[in-house]
Design an enzyme around this catalytic site. Structure first.
Site, PDB file in Angstrom:
ATOM      1  N   SER A 117      -5.013 -10.047 -11.769  1.00 18.48           N
ATOM      2  CA  SER A 117      -4.544  -9.376 -12.998  1.00 18.48           C
ATOM      3  C   SER A 117      -5.355  -9.881 -14.177  1.00 18.48           C
ATOM      4  CB  SER A 117      -3.070  -9.689 -13.234  1.00 18.48           C
ATOM      5  OG  SER A 117      -2.696  -9.317 -14.545  1.00 18.48           O
ATOM      6  N   GLY A 176      -2.564   0.127  -4.235  1.00 19.64           N
ATOM      7  CA  GLY A 176      -2.739  -0.042  -2.785  1.00 19.64           C
ATOM      8  C   GLY A 176      -2.788   1.296  -2.075  1.00 19.64           C
ATOM      9  N   TYR A 210       4.146 -15.229 -14.015  1.00 15.93           N
ATOM     10  CA  TYR A 210       3.252 -14.232 -13.404  1.00 15.93           C
ATOM     11  C   TYR A 210       1.788 -14.656 -13.538  1.00 15.93           C
ATOM     12  CZ  TYR A 210       0.832  -9.746 -12.766  1.00 15.93           C
ATOM     13  OH  TYR A 210      -0.013  -8.739 -12.350  1.00 15.93           O
ATOM     14  N   GLY A 247       0.802  -1.226   0.000  1.00 17.83           N
ATOM     15  CA  GLY A 247       0.000   0.000   0.000  1.00 17.83           C
ATOM     16  C   GLY A 247       0.826   1.263   0.000  1.00 17.83           C
ATOM     17  N   THR A 248       2.119   1.143  -0.345  1.00 15.87           N
ATOM     18  CA  THR A 248       2.957   2.349  -0.282  1.00 15.87           C
ATOM     19  C   THR A 248       2.980   3.138  -1.588  1.00 15.87           C
ATOM     20  OG1 THR A 248       4.902   0.974  -0.761  1.00 15.87           O
ATOM     21  CG2 THR A 248       4.455   1.494   1.562  1.00 15.87           C
ATOM     22  N   GLY A 303       1.052   3.151  -5.945  1.00 13.13           N
ATOM     23  CA  GLY A 303       0.168   2.475  -6.893  1.00 13.13           C
ATOM     24  C   GLY A 303      -1.249   2.277  -6.370  1.00 13.13           C
TER      25      GLY A 303
HETATM   26  N1  LIG Z   1      -0.222  -1.764 -12.750  1.00 12.12           N
HETATM   27  C1  LIG Z   1      -0.777  -2.656 -13.541  1.00 12.12           C
HETATM   28  O1  LIG Z   1      -0.950  -2.403 -14.743  1.00 12.12           O
HETATM   29  C2  LIG Z   1      -1.243  -3.985 -12.972  1.00 12.12           C
HETATM   30  C3  LIG Z   1      -2.017  -4.784 -13.804  1.00 12.12           C
HETATM   31  C4  LIG Z   1      -2.534  -5.981 -13.310  1.00 12.12           C
HETATM   32  C5  LIG Z   1      -2.274  -6.351 -12.016  1.00 12.12           C
HETATM   33  N2  LIG Z   1      -1.499  -5.588 -11.211  1.00 12.12           N
HETATM   34  C6  LIG Z   1      -1.316  -6.014  -9.824  1.00 12.12           C
HETATM   35  O2  LIG Z   1      -1.822  -5.006  -8.987  1.00 12.12           O
HETATM   36  C7  LIG Z   1      -1.125  -4.988  -7.748  1.00 12.12           C
HETATM   37  C8  LIG Z   1      -0.618  -3.596  -7.477  1.00 12.12           C
HETATM   38  O3  LIG Z   1       0.203  -3.227  -8.565  1.00 12.12           O
HETATM   39  P1  LIG Z   1       0.743  -1.748  -8.780  1.00 12.12           P
HETATM   40  O4  LIG Z   1       0.895  -1.560 -10.225  1.00 12.12           O
HETATM   41  O5  LIG Z   1      -0.035  -0.791  -7.953  1.00 12.12           O
HETATM   42  O6  LIG Z   1       2.199  -1.963  -8.242  1.00 12.12           O
HETATM   43  P2  LIG Z   1       3.222  -0.978  -7.580  1.00 12.12           P
HETATM   44  O7  LIG Z   1       2.918   0.436  -7.941  1.00 12.12           O
HETATM   45  O8  LIG Z   1       4.531  -1.565  -7.938  1.00 12.12           O
HETATM   46  O9  LIG Z   1       2.884  -1.201  -6.054  1.00 12.12           O
HETATM   47  C9  LIG Z   1       2.993  -2.447  -5.508  1.00 12.12           C
HETATM   48  C10 LIG Z   1       2.986  -2.317  -4.012  1.00 12.12           C
HETATM   49  O10 LIG Z   1       3.356  -3.597  -3.534  1.00 12.12           O
HETATM   50  C11 LIG Z   1       4.523  -3.438  -2.746  1.00 12.12           C
HETATM   51  N3  LIG Z   1       5.340  -4.619  -2.855  1.00 12.12           N
HETATM   52  C12 LIG Z   1       5.884  -5.167  -3.953  1.00 12.12           C
HETATM   53  N4  LIG Z   1       6.593  -6.263  -3.611  1.00 12.12           N
HETATM   54  C13 LIG Z   1       6.479  -6.362  -2.261  1.00 12.12           C
HETATM   55  C14 LIG Z   1       6.963  -7.262  -1.304  1.00 12.12           C
HETATM   56  N5  LIG Z   1       7.724  -8.304  -1.636  1.00 12.12           N
HETATM   57  N6  LIG Z   1       6.642  -7.041  -0.021  1.00 12.12           N
HETATM   58  C15 LIG Z   1       5.872  -6.013   0.352  1.00 12.12           C
HETATM   59  N7  LIG Z   1       5.384  -5.132  -0.505  1.00 12.12           N
HETATM   60  C16 LIG Z   1       5.683  -5.313  -1.788  1.00 12.12           C
HETATM   61  C17 LIG Z   1       5.205  -2.201  -3.257  1.00 12.12           C
HETATM   62  O11 LIG Z   1       6.060  -1.689  -2.286  1.00 12.12           O
HETATM   63  P3  LIG Z   1       7.624  -1.341  -2.585  1.00 12.12           P
HETATM   64  O12 LIG Z   1       7.853  -1.475  -4.051  1.00 12.12           O
HETATM   65  O13 LIG Z   1       7.768   0.013  -2.086  1.00 12.12           O
HETATM   66  O14 LIG Z   1       8.369  -2.324  -1.791  1.00 12.12           O
HETATM   67  C18 LIG Z   1       3.992  -1.325  -3.480  1.00 12.12           C
HETATM   68  O15 LIG Z   1       3.513  -0.776  -2.266  1.00 12.12           O
HETATM   69  C19 LIG Z   1      -0.039  -6.033  -7.885  1.00 12.12           C
HETATM   70  O16 LIG Z   1      -0.482  -7.216  -7.294  1.00 12.12           O
HETATM   71  C20 LIG Z   1       0.106  -6.222  -9.386  1.00 12.12           C
HETATM   72  O17 LIG Z   1       0.564  -7.518  -9.715  1.00 12.12           O
HETATM   73  C21 LIG Z   1      -0.961  -4.406 -11.684  1.00 12.12           C
END
Ligand SMILES: NC(=O)c1ccc[n+]([C@@H]2O[C@H](COP(=O)([O-])OP(=O)(O)OC[C@H]3O[C@@H](n4cnc5c(N)ncnc54)[C@H](OP(=O)(O)O)[C@@H]3O)[C@@H](O)[C@H]2O)c1
Length: 254
Positions: free
Chosen positions: A137, A19, A150, A14-15, A17
């Site tokens: 996803s 979350g 993935y 949740g830091t 994107g």
């Molecule tokens: N963006 C897209 O287009 C997309 C599409 C389909 C699905 N998703 C899914 O949606 C979710 C959120 O994605 P997002 O794009 O918002 O990603 P993001 O901006 O990279 O944010 C992901 C969040 O998860 C945290 N995180 C990642 N790995 C971690 C770990 N090992 N332990 C604890 N925290 C962790 C990150 O924190 P830090 O990086 O600061 O550690 C950040 O707070 C994910 O599950 C992703 O697979 C994303």
């Protein structure tokens, strides 16, 4: 504005994107939230952005020891919670021939194993009548090239959604998943993308998505909060938020 006063929520990843957007919406409605992340810089930025009403905790979503500790921290800081968002996730883009044991494990540890055991550890803290929402996803079905590990790691989340929904029915805890398409986040779900790679990924999304645009984090937050709070007669399902990408919708040809 929605009223979440008196509600308590945990959001993994949740830091930034999606979350972070879920956390901000909950805080705006008066909820108390605890978010996790791993990267220290992002943790500090989230603390500054979310303010004192949020608990921002460093916790590796892929580590069972960290999940156990997270359970203790949640118990200590929030006690019983109403909503759990299992959102942390990571993707590595590579053809299946290039997947190594290390990259396979990295994705499955965070997206699948960590998601499973976070629910196992935190479910006892969820109030009866509460809810769980996974972030899956659009790639959790279909054959997106370069996303084999993935896609597999996310596909498992839908099985968890349905089985947990059954097992938690006696406690009236609903379990659902939101399934995003191309969403504009710092990483686009693929940590380590260069600016040029991210721009290319966005352009691809805007081209192949039937709605001809990428989504915003607020659109995911609204869907996740709908499932968590408003969808009181819905459990065991997945809500695509993907501009029609995974739904067989086609932009009309001229
Ligand atoms: N963006 C897209 O287009 C997309 C599409 C389909 C699905 N998703 C899914 O949606 C979710 C959120 O994605 P997002 O794009 O918002 O990603 P993001 O901006 O990279 O944010 C992901 C969040 O998860 C945290 N995180 C990642 N790995 C971690 C770990 N090992 N332990 C604890 N925290 C962790 C990150 O924190 P830090 O990086 O600061 O550690 C950040 O707070 C994910 O599950 C992703 O697979 C994303």
């Amino acid at each position: 504005m929605a009223d979440y006063s008196g509600k308590k929520a945990v959001i993994t990843g949740g830091t930034h994107g999606m979350g972070l957007a879920i956390a901000k919406a909950l805080l705006a409605g008066g909820a108390e939230v605890l978010v996790t992340g791993r990267n220290e810089q992002n943790i500090e930025a989230a603390k500054a952005e979310l303010g004192p009403a949020a608990h921002v905790v460093r916790s590796d979503a892929g580590s069972l020891d960290a999940i156990e500790l997270l359970g203790k921290i949640v118990d200590d800081k929030l006690g019983r919670i109403d909503h759990l968002f299992i959102n942390a996730g990571t993707a590595i883009l590579e053809p299946f021939a290039a997947v190594t044991e290390e990259s396979f494990d990295r994705q499955f540890n965070v997206n699948t194993k960590g998601a499973f055991f976070a629910v196992q550890r935190l479910a006892p803290l969820i109030q009866d009548g509460g809810s769980i929402v996974f972030t899956s996803s659009v790639a959790d079905t279909g054959g997106t090239p370069g996303m084999s590990a993935y896609s597999g790691s996310k596909a498992a989340l839908f099985s968890f959604t349905q089985v947990f929904a059954s097992e938690l029915l006696p406690r009236n805890i609903r379990v659902n998943a939101v399934s995003p398409g191309f969403i504009d986040t710092p990483s686009m779900g693929v940590p380590g993308l260069s600016d040029a790679e991210k721009a290319g990924f966005m352009e691809l999304g805007d081209t192949i998505t039937p709605m001809k645009r990428h989504g915003a984090v607020e659109e995911i937050a609204r869907a996740a909060l709908f499932l968590a709070v408003d969808a009181t007669y819905t459990t065991g399902t997945k809500l695509p938020v993907d501009g029609g990408l995974g739904q067989g919708v086609q932009y009309p040809q001229s």
